[in-house]
Design a protein around this motif. Sequence first.
Motif, PDB file in Angstrom:
ATOM      1  N   LEU A   7       0.818  -1.217   0.000  1.00 52.82           N
ATOM      2  CA  LEU A   7       0.000   0.000   0.000  1.00 52.82           C
ATOM      3  C   LEU A   7       0.849   1.263   0.000  1.00 52.82           C
ATOM      4  CD1 LEU A   7      -2.941  -1.113   2.299  1.00 52.82           C
ATOM      5  CD2 LEU A   7      -3.032  -0.576  -0.138  1.00 52.82           C
ATOM      6  N   PHE A   8       2.088   1.198   0.513  1.00 50.03           N
ATOM      7  CA  PHE A   8       3.000   2.328   0.338  1.00 50.03           C
ATOM      8  C   PHE A   8       3.210   2.559  -1.154  1.00 50.03           C
ATOM      9  CE2 PHE A   8       5.320   0.831   4.438  1.00 50.03           C
ATOM     10  CZ  PHE A   8       4.343   1.421   5.227  1.00 50.03           C
ATOM     11  N   ARG A   9       3.461   1.467  -1.869  1.00 48.54           N
ATOM     12  CA  ARG A   9       3.682   1.560  -3.322  1.00 48.54           C
ATOM     13  C   ARG A   9       2.452   2.085  -4.032  1.00 48.54           C
ATOM     14  NH1 ARG A   9       3.789  -2.989  -5.887  1.00 48.54           N
ATOM     15  NH2 ARG A   9       4.636  -1.988  -7.750  1.00 48.54           N
ATOM     16  N   SER A  10       1.300   1.502  -3.737  1.00 44.99           N
ATOM     17  CA  SER A  10       0.094   1.873  -4.477  1.00 44.99           C
ATOM     18  C   SER A  10      -0.368   3.286  -4.152  1.00 44.99           C
ATOM     19  CB  SER A  10      -1.035   0.875  -4.188  1.00 44.99           C
ATOM     20  OG  SER A  10      -1.516   0.998  -2.871  1.00 44.99           O
ATOM     21  N   SER A  11       0.029   3.810  -3.005  1.00 44.16           N
ATOM     22  CA  SER A  11      -0.377   5.167  -2.624  1.00 44.16           C
ATOM     23  C   SER A  11       0.613   6.234  -3.091  1.00 44.16           C
ATOM     24  CB  SER A  11      -0.518   5.268  -1.100  1.00 44.16           C
ATOM     25  OG  SER A  11      -1.523   4.408  -0.610  1.00 44.16           O
ATOM     26  N   PHE A  12       1.919   5.916  -3.081  1.00 41.25           N
ATOM     27  CA  PHE A  12       2.917   6.973  -3.237  1.00 41.25           C
ATOM     28  C   PHE A  12       3.914   6.764  -4.369  1.00 41.25           C
ATOM     29  CE2 PHE A  12       1.789   6.815   1.382  1.00 41.25           C
ATOM     30  CZ  PHE A  12       1.021   7.980   1.387  1.00 41.25           C
ATOM     31  N   THR A  13       3.752   5.711  -5.169  1.00 41.82           N
ATOM     32  CA  THR A  13       4.619   5.551  -6.340  1.00 41.82           C
ATOM     33  C   THR A  13       4.518   6.779  -7.233  1.00 41.82           C
ATOM     34  OG1 THR A  13       4.571   3.127  -6.380  1.00 41.82           O
ATOM     35  CG2 THR A  13       4.905   4.233  -8.485  1.00 41.82           C
ATOM     36  N   ASN A  14       5.660   7.269  -7.696  1.00 42.52           N
ATOM     37  CA  ASN A  14       5.691   8.449  -8.572  1.00 42.52           C
ATOM     38  C   ASN A  14       4.962   9.638  -7.940  1.00 42.52           C
ATOM     39  OD1 ASN A  14       6.689   9.458 -11.113  1.00 42.52           O
ATOM     40  ND2 ASN A  14       4.564   9.615 -11.790  1.00 42.52           N
ATOM     41  N   GLN A  15       5.141   9.768  -6.610  1.00 43.60           N
ATOM     42  CA  GLN A  15       4.508  10.851  -5.836  1.00 43.60           C
ATOM     43  C   GLN A  15       2.982  10.796  -5.902  1.00 43.60           C
ATOM     44  OE1 GLN A  15       8.036  10.846  -6.976  1.00 43.60           O
ATOM     45  NE2 GLN A  15       7.030  12.097  -8.530  1.00 43.60           N
ATOM     46  N   GLY A  16       2.421   9.629  -6.135  1.00 47.03           N
ATOM     47  CA  GLY A  16       0.971   9.505  -6.252  1.00 47.03           C
ATOM     48  C   GLY A  16       0.431   9.986  -7.577  1.00 47.03           C
ATOM     49  N   GLU A  17       1.326  10.351  -8.498  1.00 43.55           N
ATOM     50  CA  GLU A  17       0.896  10.849  -9.804  1.00 43.55           C
ATOM     51  C   GLU A  17       0.767   9.696 -10.797  1.00 43.55           C
ATOM     52  OE1 GLU A  17       2.737  15.313  -9.876  1.00 43.55           O
ATOM     53  OE2 GLU A  17       4.172  13.674  -9.916  1.00 43.55           O
ATOM     54  N   ARG A 114     -15.489  12.307   5.978  1.00 47.82           N
ATOM     55  CA  ARG A 114     -16.791  11.846   5.484  1.00 47.82           C
ATOM     56  C   ARG A 114     -16.633  11.370   4.044  1.00 47.82           C
ATOM     57  NH1 ARG A 114     -17.918  16.853   7.507  1.00 47.82           N
ATOM     58  NH2 ARG A 114     -18.276  17.630   5.395  1.00 47.82           N
ATOM     59  N   ASP A 115     -17.470  10.434   3.633  1.00 40.96           N
ATOM     60  CA  ASP A 115     -17.403   9.949   2.248  1.00 40.96           C
ATOM     61  C   ASP A 115     -17.722  11.053   1.243  1.00 40.96           C
ATOM     62  OD1 ASP A 115     -16.765   7.495   3.234  1.00 40.96           O
ATOM     63  OD2 ASP A 115     -18.696   6.551   2.797  1.00 40.96           O
ATOM     64  N   SER A 116     -18.445  12.078   1.687  1.00 43.18           N
ATOM     65  CA  SER A 116     -18.820  13.178   0.797  1.00 43.18           C
ATOM     66  C   SER A 116     -17.707  14.212   0.644  1.00 43.18           C
ATOM     67  CB  SER A 116     -20.079  13.875   1.329  1.00 43.18           C
ATOM     68  OG  SER A 116     -19.862  14.374   2.644  1.00 43.18           O
ATOM     69  N   SER A 117     -16.636  14.083   1.418  1.00 39.47           N
ATOM     70  CA  SER A 117     -15.526  15.034   1.331  1.00 39.47           C
ATOM     71  C   SER A 117     -14.931  15.025  -0.073  1.00 39.47           C
ATOM     72  CB  SER A 117     -14.441  14.669   2.345  1.00 39.47           C
ATOM     73  OG  SER A 117     -13.251  15.398   2.093  1.00 39.47           O
ATOM     74  N   ARG A 118     -14.495  16.170  -0.526  1.00 37.10           N
ATOM     75  CA  ARG A 118     -13.859  16.249  -1.841  1.00 37.10           C
ATOM     76  C   ARG A 118     -12.613  15.375  -1.911  1.00 37.10           C
ATOM     77  NH1 ARG A 118     -12.622  22.201  -3.394  1.00 37.10           N
ATOM     78  NH2 ARG A 118     -11.639  21.089  -5.133  1.00 37.10           N
ATOM     79  N   CYS A 119     -11.931  15.202  -0.761  1.00 42.15           N
ATOM     80  CA  CYS A 119     -10.742  14.346  -0.735  1.00 42.15           C
ATOM     81  C   CYS A 119     -11.097  12.893  -1.017  1.00 42.15           C
ATOM     82  CB  CYS A 119     -10.052  14.453   0.617  1.00 42.15           C
ATOM     83  SG  CYS A 119      -9.279  16.056   0.926  1.00 42.15           S
ATOM     84  N   MET A 120     -12.326  12.505  -0.716  1.00 36.21           N
ATOM     85  CA  MET A 120     -12.787  11.141  -0.957  1.00 36.21           C
ATOM     86  C   MET A 120     -13.469  11.000  -2.322  1.00 36.21           C
ATOM     87  SD  MET A 120     -12.131   9.084   1.692  1.00 36.21           S
ATOM     88  CE  MET A 120     -13.429   7.843   1.922  1.00 36.21           C
ATOM     89  N   GLN A 121     -13.923  12.113  -2.877  1.00 38.09           N
ATOM     90  CA  GLN A 121     -14.701  12.073  -4.098  1.00 38.09           C
ATOM     91  C   GLN A 121     -13.915  12.427  -5.358  1.00 38.09           C
ATOM     92  OE1 GLN A 121     -18.055  11.260  -4.670  1.00 38.09           O
ATOM     93  NE2 GLN A 121     -18.022  10.445  -2.588  1.00 38.09           N
ATOM     94  N   GLU A 122     -12.863  13.204  -5.207  1.00 38.84           N
ATOM     95  CA  GLU A 122     -12.133  13.706  -6.361  1.00 38.84           C
ATOM     96  C   GLU A 122     -10.752  13.052  -6.478  1.00 38.84           C
ATOM     97  OE1 GLU A 122     -12.079  17.972  -6.238  1.00 38.84           O
ATOM     98  OE2 GLU A 122     -14.246  18.106  -5.876  1.00 38.84           O
ATOM     99  N   GLU A 123     -10.162  13.170  -7.649  1.00 36.46           N
ATOM    100  CA  GLU A 123      -8.842  12.594  -7.893  1.00 36.46           C
ATOM    101  C   GLU A 123      -7.775  13.615  -7.511  1.00 36.46           C
ATOM    102  OE1 GLU A 123      -6.541  10.006 -11.298  1.00 36.46           O
ATOM    103  OE2 GLU A 123      -7.924  11.561 -11.956  1.00 36.46           O
ATOM    104  N   ILE A 124      -7.107  13.391  -6.385  1.00 35.04           N
ATOM    105  CA  ILE A 124      -6.089  14.319  -5.904  1.00 35.04           C
ATOM    106  C   ILE A 124      -4.838  14.240  -6.766  1.00 35.04           C
ATOM    107  CG2 ILE A 124      -4.643  14.963  -3.936  1.00 35.04           C
ATOM    108  CD1 ILE A 124      -6.837  13.811  -2.112  1.00 35.04           C
ATOM    109  N   PHE A 125      -4.472  13.053  -7.184  1.00 30.96           N
ATOM    110  CA  PHE A 125      -3.322  12.811  -8.071  1.00 30.96           C
ATOM    111  C   PHE A 125      -2.030  13.327  -7.455  1.00 30.96           C
ATOM    112  CE2 PHE A 125      -1.084  12.658 -12.228  1.00 30.96           C
ATOM    113  CZ  PHE A 125      -1.513  11.413 -12.635  1.00 30.96           C
ATOM    114  N   GLY A 126      -1.826  12.933  -6.199  1.00 30.01           N
ATOM    115  CA  GLY A 126      -0.618  13.329  -5.497  1.00 30.01           C
ATOM    116  C   GLY A 126      -0.374  12.403  -4.321  1.00 30.01           C
ATOM    117  N   PRO A 127       0.650  12.693  -3.498  1.00 27.75           N
ATOM    118  CA  PRO A 127       1.008  11.801  -2.387  1.00 27.75           C
ATOM    119  C   PRO A 127       0.106  11.983  -1.163  1.00 27.75           C
ATOM    120  CG  PRO A 127       2.501  13.666  -2.439  1.00 27.75           C
ATOM    121  CD  PRO A 127       1.598  13.819  -3.640  1.00 27.75           C
TER     122      PRO A 127
END
Length: 219
Positions: A7-17, A114-127
């Motif tokens: 999960l370190f890899r899947s979350s932060f590989t290439n800075q999460g990009e 919350r599941d409705s948070s933008r952090c949970m709903q949108e693609e942050i595309f970062g670490p």
Amino acid sequence: MPLCINLFRSSFTNQGEVCLCSSRIFVQRSVYETFLHKFVDGVKKMHVGNPADPMTTMGALISKEHLNKVKSYVNLAAEEGARILCGESVEELKLPDNLKDGYYMFPTVITDLRDSSRCMQEEIFGPVTCVVPFDTEDEVISRANNVKYGLSASLWTQDVSRTMRMGRKLEAATIWTNCWMVRDLNMPFGGMKASGVGREGHKDSVEFFTEEKTICIKH
């Protein structure tokens, strides 16, 4: 710990990009606190710096604009009452002088969202990854599917029947089990919902990259 390493890899590989990165992690409540402690402890040990340094595990983001965008999600989470367990806003990033103008940030773990948070709903595309607990299988399927995207998902379980049962219900085009980013060019690749239309890979690529033409003649 092997689960956390994946999960370190899947979350932060290439800075999460990476479009396939894990930005939401749902953890069964019975193991939630144990997992969270081990995961955060490991993330804190990641080294941010020059990618040419063998000790570096995470480099810089692609641009200043994107760095500011990713940081804005962390600030938004804090405003919404979430907990920033490590990374941006809670730790000071110390870099050598030759890297201080780079677009670096700490890998960041957020919870109590919350599941409705933008952090949970949108693609942050970062670490940045959000970790939340769940209680039942039906609940987590419903919550996982409650986004407009559907590119990939990963399941971590020792129960093969659960893998097949949940795999059919999850609205994601690629589902890994106990692994991440295992690819074969013979696999169809694409997305569901807003993550795309159609597939590529092996025979799917033939149609995907073929321009069909119709010629009409009246005689």
